[in-house]
Design a protein around this motif. Sequence first.
Motif, PDB file in Angstrom:
ATOM      1  N   MET A   1       0.845  -1.174   0.000  1.00  0.00           N
ATOM      2  CA  MET A   1       0.000   0.000   0.000  1.00  0.00           C
ATOM      3  C   MET A   1       0.891   1.238   0.000  1.00  0.00           C
ATOM      4  O   MET A   1       1.858   1.318   0.748  1.00  0.00           O
ATOM      5  CB  MET A   1      -0.884   0.004   1.252  1.00  0.00           C
ATOM      6  N   LYS A   2       0.559   2.196  -0.843  1.00  0.00           N
ATOM      7  CA  LYS A   2       1.250   3.480  -0.897  1.00  0.00           C
ATOM      8  C   LYS A   2       0.235   4.584  -0.623  1.00  0.00           C
ATOM      9  O   LYS A   2      -0.900   4.520  -1.079  1.00  0.00           O
ATOM     10  CB  LYS A   2       1.893   3.708  -2.266  1.00  0.00           C
ATOM     11  N   VAL A   3       0.661   5.595   0.123  1.00  0.00           N
ATOM     12  CA  VAL A   3      -0.245   6.655   0.551  1.00  0.00           C
ATOM     13  C   VAL A   3       0.331   8.017   0.168  1.00  0.00           C
ATOM     14  O   VAL A   3       1.518   8.263   0.340  1.00  0.00           O
ATOM     15  CB  VAL A   3      -0.466   6.601   2.079  1.00  0.00           C
ATOM     16  N   THR A   4      -0.541   8.900  -0.336  1.00  0.00           N
ATOM     17  CA  THR A   4      -0.207  10.293  -0.588  1.00  0.00           C
ATOM     18  C   THR A   4      -1.157  11.138   0.248  1.00  0.00           C
ATOM     19  O   THR A   4      -2.353  10.899   0.255  1.00  0.00           O
ATOM     20  CB  THR A   4      -0.387  10.644  -2.080  1.00  0.00           C
ATOM     21  N   GLN A   5      -0.606  12.115   0.967  1.00  0.00           N
ATOM     22  CA  GLN A   5      -1.413  12.995   1.810  1.00  0.00           C
ATOM     23  C   GLN A   5      -1.371  14.418   1.270  1.00  0.00           C
ATOM     24  O   GLN A   5      -0.395  14.818   0.649  1.00  0.00           O
ATOM     25  CB  GLN A   5      -0.860  13.024   3.237  1.00  0.00           C
ATOM     26  N   SER A   6      -2.412  15.165   1.577  1.00  0.00           N
ATOM     27  CA  SER A   6      -2.470  16.579   1.246  1.00  0.00           C
ATOM     28  C   SER A   6      -3.070  17.310   2.435  1.00  0.00           C
ATOM     29  O   SER A   6      -4.092  16.893   2.964  1.00  0.00           O
ATOM     30  CB  SER A   6      -3.340  16.784   0.003  1.00  0.00           C
ATOM     31  N   VAL A   7      -2.416  18.390   2.866  1.00  0.00           N
ATOM     32  CA  VAL A   7      -2.881  19.123   4.033  1.00  0.00           C
ATOM     33  C   VAL A   7      -2.613  20.616   3.845  1.00  0.00           C
ATOM     34  O   VAL A   7      -1.600  21.003   3.278  1.00  0.00           O
ATOM     35  CB  VAL A   7      -2.207  18.584   5.325  1.00  0.00           C
ATOM     36  N   CYS A   8      -3.570  21.430   4.262  1.00  0.00           N
ATOM     37  CA  CYS A   8      -3.398  22.889   4.238  1.00  0.00           C
ATOM     38  C   CYS A   8      -2.798  23.310   5.570  1.00  0.00           C
ATOM     39  O   CYS A   8      -3.500  23.757   6.466  1.00  0.00           O
ATOM     40  CB  CYS A   8      -4.733  23.587   4.007  1.00  0.00           C
ATOM     41  N   GLY A   9      -1.525  23.123   5.716  1.00  0.00           N
ATOM     42  CA  GLY A   9      -0.853  23.453   6.957  1.00  0.00           C
ATOM     43  C   GLY A   9       0.021  22.314   7.413  1.00  0.00           C
ATOM     44  O   GLY A   9       0.712  21.693   6.626  1.00  0.00           O
ATOM     45  N   VAL A  10      -0.023  22.009   8.697  1.00  0.00           N
ATOM     46  CA  VAL A  10       0.799  20.950   9.274  1.00  0.00           C
ATOM     47  C   VAL A  10      -0.090  19.981  10.047  1.00  0.00           C
ATOM     48  O   VAL A  10      -0.279  18.853   9.653  1.00  0.00           O
ATOM     49  CB  VAL A  10       1.894  21.542  10.198  1.00  0.00           C
ATOM     50  N   PHE A  11      -0.628  20.436  11.177  1.00  0.00           N
ATOM     51  CA  PHE A  11      -1.541  19.660  12.006  1.00  0.00           C
ATOM     52  C   PHE A  11      -0.976  18.281  12.356  1.00  0.00           C
ATOM     53  O   PHE A  11       0.228  18.087  12.378  1.00  0.00           O
ATOM     54  CB  PHE A  11      -2.921  19.555  11.360  1.00  0.00           C
ATOM     55  N   TRP A  12      -1.821  17.332  12.603  1.00  0.00           N
ATOM     56  CA  TRP A  12      -1.409  15.975  12.968  1.00  0.00           C
ATOM     57  C   TRP A  12      -1.002  15.164  11.753  1.00  0.00           C
ATOM     58  O   TRP A  12      -0.457  14.067  11.873  1.00  0.00           O
ATOM     59  CB  TRP A  12      -2.536  15.260  13.717  1.00  0.00           C
ATOM     60  N   GLN A  13      -1.226  15.694  10.566  1.00  0.00           N
ATOM     61  CA  GLN A  13      -0.916  14.960   9.337  1.00  0.00           C
ATOM     62  C   GLN A  13       0.558  14.592   9.232  1.00  0.00           C
ATOM     63  O   GLN A  13       0.906  13.556   8.675  1.00  0.00           O
ATOM     64  CB  GLN A  13      -1.331  15.768   8.105  1.00  0.00           C
ATOM     65  N   PHE A  14       1.431  15.430   9.767  1.00  0.00           N
ATOM     66  CA  PHE A  14       2.850  15.120   9.682  1.00  0.00           C
ATOM     67  C   PHE A  14       3.254  14.042  10.681  1.00  0.00           C
ATOM     68  O   PHE A  14       4.199  13.287  10.423  1.00  0.00           O
ATOM     69  CB  PHE A  14       3.694  16.387   9.810  1.00  0.00           C
ATOM     70  N   ASP A  15       2.540  13.925  11.785  1.00  0.00           N
ATOM     71  CA  ASP A  15       2.770  12.788  12.684  1.00  0.00           C
ATOM     72  C   ASP A  15       2.427  11.490  11.949  1.00  0.00           C
ATOM     73  O   ASP A  15       3.174  10.514  12.000  1.00  0.00           O
ATOM     74  CB  ASP A  15       1.911  12.894  13.951  1.00  0.00           C
ATOM     75  N   LEU A  16       1.293  11.507  11.272  1.00  0.00           N
ATOM     76  CA  LEU A  16       0.863  10.350  10.499  1.00  0.00           C
ATOM     77  C   LEU A  16       1.836  10.071   9.352  1.00  0.00           C
ATOM     78  O   LEU A  16       2.214   8.922   9.112  1.00  0.00           O
ATOM     79  CB  LEU A  16      -0.548  10.586   9.952  1.00  0.00           C
ATOM     80  N   ALA A  17       2.276  11.113   8.661  1.00  0.00           N
ATOM     81  CA  ALA A  17       3.221  10.946   7.550  1.00  0.00           C
ATOM     82  C   ALA A  17       4.539  10.357   8.039  1.00  0.00           C
ATOM     83  O   ALA A  17       5.112   9.469   7.391  1.00  0.00           O
ATOM     84  CB  ALA A  17       3.468  12.290   6.868  1.00  0.00           C
ATOM     85  N   ARG A  18       5.013  10.810   9.181  1.00  0.00           N
ATOM     86  CA  ARG A  18       6.257  10.280   9.749  1.00  0.00           C
ATOM     87  C   ARG A  18       6.122   8.790  10.057  1.00  0.00           C
ATOM     88  O   ARG A  18       7.009   7.990   9.769  1.00  0.00           O
ATOM     89  CB  ARG A  18       6.595  11.084  11.010  1.00  0.00           C
ATOM     90  N   GLU A  19       4.988   8.413  10.625  1.00  0.00           N
ATOM     91  CA  GLU A  19       4.741   7.003  10.938  1.00  0.00           C
ATOM     92  C   GLU A  19       4.636   6.166   9.660  1.00  0.00           C
ATOM     93  O   GLU A  19       5.200   5.066   9.584  1.00  0.00           O
ATOM     94  CB  GLU A  19       3.461   6.878  11.766  1.00  0.00           C
ATOM     95  N   MET A  20       3.921   6.669   8.657  1.00  0.00           N
ATOM     96  CA  MET A  20       3.802   5.928   7.401  1.00  0.00           C
ATOM     97  C   MET A  20       5.149   5.821   6.690  1.00  0.00           C
ATOM     98  O   MET A  20       5.454   4.791   6.086  1.00  0.00           O
ATOM     99  CB  MET A  20       2.759   6.580   6.504  1.00  0.00           C
ATOM    100  N   GLU A  21       5.962   6.863   6.768  1.00  0.00           N
ATOM    101  CA  GLU A  21       7.297   6.830   6.171  1.00  0.00           C
ATOM    102  C   GLU A  21       8.147   5.748   6.842  1.00  0.00           C
ATOM    103  O   GLU A  21       8.857   5.004   6.165  1.00  0.00           O
ATOM    104  CB  GLU A  21       7.968   8.199   6.308  1.00  0.00           C
ATOM    105  N   SER A  22       8.065   5.645   8.162  1.00  0.00           N
ATOM    106  CA  SER A  22       8.860   4.638   8.870  1.00  0.00           C
ATOM    107  C   SER A  22       8.452   3.215   8.494  1.00  0.00           C
ATOM    108  O   SER A  22       9.257   2.298   8.583  1.00  0.00           O
ATOM    109  CB  SER A  22       8.744   4.831  10.386  1.00  0.00           C
ATOM    110  N   ARG A  23       7.220   3.039   8.036  1.00  0.00           N
ATOM    111  CA  ARG A  23       6.732   1.716   7.633  1.00  0.00           C
ATOM    112  C   ARG A  23       6.801   1.494   6.124  1.00  0.00           C
ATOM    113  O   ARG A  23       6.413   0.440   5.634  1.00  0.00           O
ATOM    114  CB  ARG A  23       5.295   1.531   8.109  1.00  0.00           C
ATOM    115  N   GLY A  24       7.264   2.517   5.391  1.00  0.00           N
ATOM    116  CA  GLY A  24       7.438   2.385   3.949  1.00  0.00           C
ATOM    117  C   GLY A  24       6.181   2.617   3.128  1.00  0.00           C
ATOM    118  O   GLY A  24       6.140   2.256   1.954  1.00  0.00           O
ATOM    119  N   TYR A  25       5.156   3.244   3.714  1.00  0.00           N
ATOM    120  CA  TYR A  25       3.891   3.465   3.008  1.00  0.00           C
ATOM    121  C   TYR A  25       3.781   4.833   2.344  1.00  0.00           C
ATOM    122  O   TYR A  25       2.999   5.008   1.424  1.00  0.00           O
ATOM    123  CB  TYR A  25       2.698   3.325   3.956  1.00  0.00           C
TER     124      TYR A  25
END
Length: 82
Positions: A1-25
């Motif tokens: 599974m590969k994931v692309t995120q889009s966010v107007c700002g930062v918020f919690w999305q970067f916490d999620l992105a960091r976690e997905m990056e560590s798992r290779g998603y």
Amino acid sequence: MKVTQSVCGVFWQFDLAREMESRGYLTRIYSTFPWRRLKREGVPRERVRIFPWIHTPWIVANRYIKIPRKFGWELGYLNFRQ
């Protein structure tokens, strides 16, 4: 599974992105903030794409002048649409 995120700002999305990056998603995350603000979030630069052309000037302008509400809404709409 590969994931692309889009966010107007930062918020919690970067916490999620960091976690997905560590798992290779994580494929990519798009943000309206400049890289100068995002580099402290811990997501590798090659995964981050920025579009600060509306959001950043809007935030800076709001610090120094009172933007009329209707114009602010229009800028907000443009920011979300980019």
